[in-house]
Design an enzyme around this catalytic site. Structure first.
Site, PDB file in Angstrom:
ATOM      1  N   HIS A 118     -23.236 -12.560  -5.050  1.00  0.00           N
ATOM      2  CA  HIS A 118     -22.313 -13.687  -4.880  1.00  0.00           C
ATOM      3  C   HIS A 118     -21.033 -13.467  -5.703  1.00  0.00           C
ATOM      4  O   HIS A 118     -20.778 -12.382  -6.204  1.00  0.00           O
ATOM      5  CB  HIS A 118     -23.011 -15.010  -5.190  1.00  0.00           C
ATOM      6  CG  HIS A 118     -24.377 -15.097  -4.551  1.00  0.00           C
ATOM      7  ND1 HIS A 118     -24.552 -15.217  -3.193  1.00  0.00           N
ATOM      8  CD2 HIS A 118     -25.627 -15.015  -5.090  1.00  0.00           C
ATOM      9  CE1 HIS A 118     -25.851 -15.236  -2.919  1.00  0.00           C
ATOM     10  NE2 HIS A 118     -26.531 -15.101  -4.053  1.00  0.00           N
ATOM     11  N   GLU A 155     -25.714 -18.886 -10.407  1.00  0.00           N
ATOM     12  CA  GLU A 155     -26.235 -17.540 -10.173  1.00  0.00           C
ATOM     13  C   GLU A 155     -25.120 -16.512 -10.266  1.00  0.00           C
ATOM     14  O   GLU A 155     -25.320 -15.407 -10.796  1.00  0.00           O
ATOM     15  CB  GLU A 155     -26.906 -17.484  -8.799  1.00  0.00           C
ATOM     16  CG  GLU A 155     -27.485 -16.120  -8.448  1.00  0.00           C
ATOM     17  CD  GLU A 155     -28.066 -16.063  -7.042  1.00  0.00           C
ATOM     18  OE1 GLU A 155     -28.595 -14.993  -6.680  1.00  0.00           O
ATOM     19  OE2 GLU A 155     -27.982 -17.077  -6.316  1.00  0.00           O
ATOM     20  N   HIS A 210     -29.697 -10.610  -8.561  1.00  0.00           N
ATOM     21  CA  HIS A 210     -29.733 -12.000  -8.112  1.00  0.00           C
ATOM     22  C   HIS A 210     -30.639 -12.814  -9.015  1.00  0.00           C
ATOM     23  O   HIS A 210     -31.310 -12.291  -9.912  1.00  0.00           O
ATOM     24  CB  HIS A 210     -30.256 -12.079  -6.667  1.00  0.00           C
ATOM     25  CG  HIS A 210     -29.326 -11.519  -5.649  1.00  0.00           C
ATOM     26  ND1 HIS A 210     -28.463 -12.305  -4.926  1.00  0.00           N
ATOM     27  CD2 HIS A 210     -29.129 -10.238  -5.231  1.00  0.00           C
ATOM     28  CE1 HIS A 210     -27.753 -11.535  -4.101  1.00  0.00           C
ATOM     29  NE2 HIS A 210     -28.143 -10.275  -4.273  1.00  0.00           N
ATOM     30  N   GLU A 292     -34.451 -10.125  -7.920  1.00  0.00           N
ATOM     31  CA  GLU A 292     -34.388 -11.547  -8.247  1.00  0.00           C
ATOM     32  C   GLU A 292     -34.999 -11.699  -9.639  1.00  0.00           C
ATOM     33  O   GLU A 292     -36.214 -11.583  -9.820  1.00  0.00           O
ATOM     34  CB  GLU A 292     -35.176 -12.373  -7.223  1.00  0.00           C
ATOM     35  CG  GLU A 292     -34.666 -12.265  -5.788  1.00  0.00           C
ATOM     36  CD  GLU A 292     -33.458 -13.158  -5.516  1.00  0.00           C
ATOM     37  OE1 GLU A 292     -33.005 -13.866  -6.443  1.00  0.00           O
ATOM     38  OE2 GLU A 292     -32.954 -13.140  -4.366  1.00  0.00           O
TER      39      GLU A 292
END
Length: 328
Positions: A118, A155, A210, A292
């Site tokens: 992101h 995030e 992430h 993650e």
């Protein structure tokens, strides 16, 4: 007549030339001698009471400027040189300002691409990130804003911080490191461009960082591997094996360094998940995994993710997994 040196009062007006030459010479000789003595005692470079910087003349300054080499990267600027006293030696640049040579280490010659998931500015560019792109198996939005903790720690901020820490660790090992974005663009890149950056760099390994946004009570990390995909622009068949090796090594080192457990809600306790719906994996032609690091929506995981000390451990665990993979 007293001598007027460069650091004293300005010279007095010359006496009239109508005076006899003999009188002028008689006055000049002792005055010049006295001036020389004053100059030696007060203003001579390196002399008693003198410094290398206070007694330059215009001619000496011009000579020093010609003799001094042109400034180069890491050297004092031309402005700094102008302030240096005439006749003084050229200063040696400090190690702090000189460009550091790339360190050599076990990853010298290796290229690693880090993909911070992101972008902190994505939320301002919803039209751009919602644009559909081809990921081989189907079309999907360019990117998303990502998730956040209940207290608003995003995030995107987390991934960029870990990516920068990881870059430093890998560079210390001699690797050439590239980030897909470093907070240097307003939004994106899109998932297809993220894959393309690693492909173009011919990276030896790519890791996309992430943090998850699952339900409270779901804890732990998981590594996402590319499935075998051969559709449209996607063909992961050549990278499935090495990507699994990369992912398993990262998972093992992540547990050891951070103390975090594999996900209790995905991967059957292994911390390893395979997916074919992620464009960043589908379109990669080099070994690549997603990590993650934890669940931002669980308060216990969030306490870790928001800790700078823990993020440093996370970067260390990822780094050691990458080093292990690249050294074989």
């Amino acid at each position: 007549m007293s001598y007027a040196g460069p650091e004293f009062e300005p010279p007095q007006n010359r006496r009239s030339r109508r005076r006899p030459l003999v009188v002028g010479l008689a006055a000049l000789v002792p005055g010049a001698l006295l001036g020389w003595l004053v100059y030696e005692a007060v203003g001579a470079p390196g002399g008693p009471g003198g410094t290398a910087g206070t007694a330059g003349t215009a001619g000496a300054t011009r000579t020093a400027a010609v003799a001094s080499p042109a400034p180069t990267a890491g050297s004092p600027s031309a402005g700094d040189d102008d302030k240096r006293p005439a006749g003084s030696p050229t200063p040696v640049p400090s190690t702090a300002s000189a460009p550091a040579a790339a360190p050599r280490g076990p990853l010298t010659g290796k290229v690693v691409v880090i993909d911070p998931g992101h972008n902190p500015g994505n939320f301002r560019h919803t039209a751009e990130i919602n644009r559909q792109v081809d990921i081989g198996t189907n079309r999907k939005e360019c990117d998303t804003t990502g998730t956040s903790t209940n207290d608003g720690y995003t995030e995107a901020r987390f991934t960029l911080d870990v990516a920068r820490r990881l870059r430093t660790l890998l560079q210390q090992q001699g690797a050439t490191v590239r980030l897909t974005q470093d907070g240097d663009r307003p939004w994106g890149p899109c998932v297809d461009e993220r894959a393309r950056i690693g492909n173009t760099a011919r990276a030896d390994a790519v890791v996309s960082i992430h943090a998850d946004g699952s339900a409270a009570g779901n804890r732990g990390f998981h590594v996402i591997l590319p499935a075998s995909v051969h559709a449209g622009a996607a063909d992961t068949r050549a990278i499935v094996g090495p990507s699994r090796d990369l992912g398993e090594r990262i998972a093992g080192n992540f547990v050891r360094v951070t103390g975090s457990a594999p996900s209790n809600y995905l991967g059957d306790g292994t911390g390893i998940v395979t997916r074919k719906d992620l464009g960043g994996l589908n379109l990669s032609t080099v070994p690549k995994v997603f990590l993650e690091c934890g669940n931002m929506r669980d308060s216990k995981d969030a306490a870790l993710l928001t800790s700078g000390a823990w993020r440093q451990k996370a970067a260390q665990g990822i780094s050691e997994g990458i080093v292990s993979f690249l050294r074989g």
